[in-house]
Design a protein around this motif. Structure first.
Motif, mmCIF file in Angstrom:
data_model
loop_
_atom_site.group_PDB
_atom_site.id
_atom_site.type_symbol
_atom_site.label_atom_id
_atom_site.label_comp_id
_atom_site.label_asym_id
_atom_site.label_seq_id
_atom_site.Cartn_x
_atom_site.Cartn_y
_atom_site.Cartn_z
ATOM 1 N N GLN A 73 0.833 -1.208 0.000
ATOM 2 C CA GLN A 73 0.000 0.000 0.000
ATOM 3 C C GLN A 73 0.865 1.254 0.000
ATOM 4 O OE1 GLN A 73 -2.578 -0.323 3.377
ATOM 5 N NE2 GLN A 73 -3.956 -1.760 2.373
ATOM 6 N N TYR A 74 1.932 1.235 0.769
ATOM 7 C CA TYR A 74 2.824 2.399 0.854
ATOM 8 C C TYR A 74 3.466 2.703 -0.498
ATOM 9 C CZ TYR A 74 6.774 5.327 2.126
ATOM 10 O OH TYR A 74 7.682 6.350 2.176
ATOM 11 N N PRO A 77 0.932 3.396 -6.551
ATOM 12 C CA PRO A 77 0.932 4.666 -7.296
ATOM 13 C C PRO A 77 0.110 5.729 -6.562
ATOM 14 C CG PRO A 77 0.375 2.811 -8.731
ATOM 15 C CD PRO A 77 0.417 2.288 -7.326
ATOM 16 N N ALA A 78 0.392 6.976 -6.859
ATOM 17 C CA ALA A 78 -0.213 8.105 -6.126
ATOM 18 C C ALA A 78 -1.732 8.031 -6.063
ATOM 19 C CB ALA A 78 0.227 9.418 -6.754
ATOM 20 N N GLU A 79 -2.386 7.617 -7.155
ATOM 21 C CA GLU A 79 -3.855 7.599 -7.165
ATOM 22 C C GLU A 79 -4.446 6.488 -6.293
ATOM 23 O OE1 GLU A 79 -2.302 5.335 -10.710
ATOM 24 O OE2 GLU A 79 -1.976 7.351 -9.960
ATOM 25 N N CYS A 80 -3.629 5.501 -5.941
ATOM 26 C CA CYS A 80 -4.104 4.381 -5.116
ATOM 27 C C CYS A 80 -3.559 4.423 -3.692
ATOM 28 C CB CYS A 80 -3.689 3.062 -5.752
ATOM 29 S SG CYS A 80 -4.286 2.825 -7.419
ATOM 30 N N ARG A 81 -2.740 5.388 -3.404
ATOM 31 C CA ARG A 81 -2.057 5.431 -2.107
ATOM 32 C C ARG A 81 -2.991 5.886 -0.987
ATOM 33 N NH1 ARG A 81 3.433 8.505 -1.025
ATOM 34 N NH2 ARG A 81 4.323 6.811 0.115
ATOM 35 N N ALA A 85 0.078 6.792 4.032
ATOM 36 C CA ALA A 85 1.366 6.691 3.337
ATOM 37 C C ALA A 85 2.021 8.071 3.214
ATOM 38 C CB ALA A 85 1.183 6.055 1.966
ATOM 39 N N TYR A 86 1.218 9.094 3.021
ATOM 40 C CA TYR A 86 1.762 10.456 2.932
ATOM 41 C C TYR A 86 2.264 10.931 4.299
ATOM 42 C CZ TYR A 86 -0.256 10.396 -1.692
ATOM 43 O OH TYR A 86 -0.550 10.066 -2.989
ATOM 44 N N ASP A 89 5.530 9.280 4.749
ATOM 45 C CA ASP A 89 6.563 10.015 4.004
ATOM 46 C C ASP A 89 7.112 11.172 4.823
ATOM 47 O OD1 ASP A 89 6.510 8.430 1.751
ATOM 48 O OD2 ASP A 89 5.127 9.739 0.651
#
Length: 142
Positions: A73-74, A77-81, A85-86, A89
């Motif tokens: 999950q981490y 891709p950005a659209e599925c994150r 996860a952010y 980061d």
């Protein structure tokens, strides 16, 4: 029901490794009726019935599988994150050493970078993120 309450209480005061060891001890105690040793090794107990095991759960393998799914999950891709996860980061960025060691070629791609986050006294990385990163390094992912 009483066992669930005991394990929940234990999980609040112990780290994950201790909880897994305690749960494994309880499984062995139940399976082997309180005896210190069983008739077969624990590795054989956790193997599939098709190959002669008892198909008991391997708690450590399941924990590692959960960590791999978090890593999946981490790294999505950005659209599925997921939102966490952010946040992870930001936590990782905060824990990058002041002067990470890297090669010039590594600047072009994050996959080539070899620096590690801070893992000592002033690190603020939660244990679940740290264990997710360890399993990623174990399988050379991420």
């Amino acid at each position: 029901m009483d066992l669930c309450v005991q394990m929940h209480s234990a999980s609040l005061s112990m780290n994950e490794q201790q909880v897994l060891l305690e749960m494994q001890y309880l499984l062995k105690d139940f399976l082997w009726d309180g005896k210190s040793r069983g008739y077969m090794s624990w590795a054989q107990v956790t193997t599939s019935k098709n190959i002669g095991g008892l198909d008991m759960p391997d708690l450590f393998a399941r924990r590692e599988a959960i960590e791999i799914m978090w890593l999946k999950q981490y790294l999505a891709p950005a659209e599925c994150r997921p939102a966490w996860a952010y946040i992870a980061d930001a936590i990782f960025f905060k824990n990058i050493p002041a002067k990470p060691m890297y090669e010039d070629l590594a600047v072009s791609s994050w996959v080539l970078q070899s620096w590690n986050e801070k893992c000592y006294g002033d690190s603020t990385i939660p244990s679940f993120l740290s264990s997710m990163m360890k399993v990623g390094r174990k399988y050379n992912v991420g």
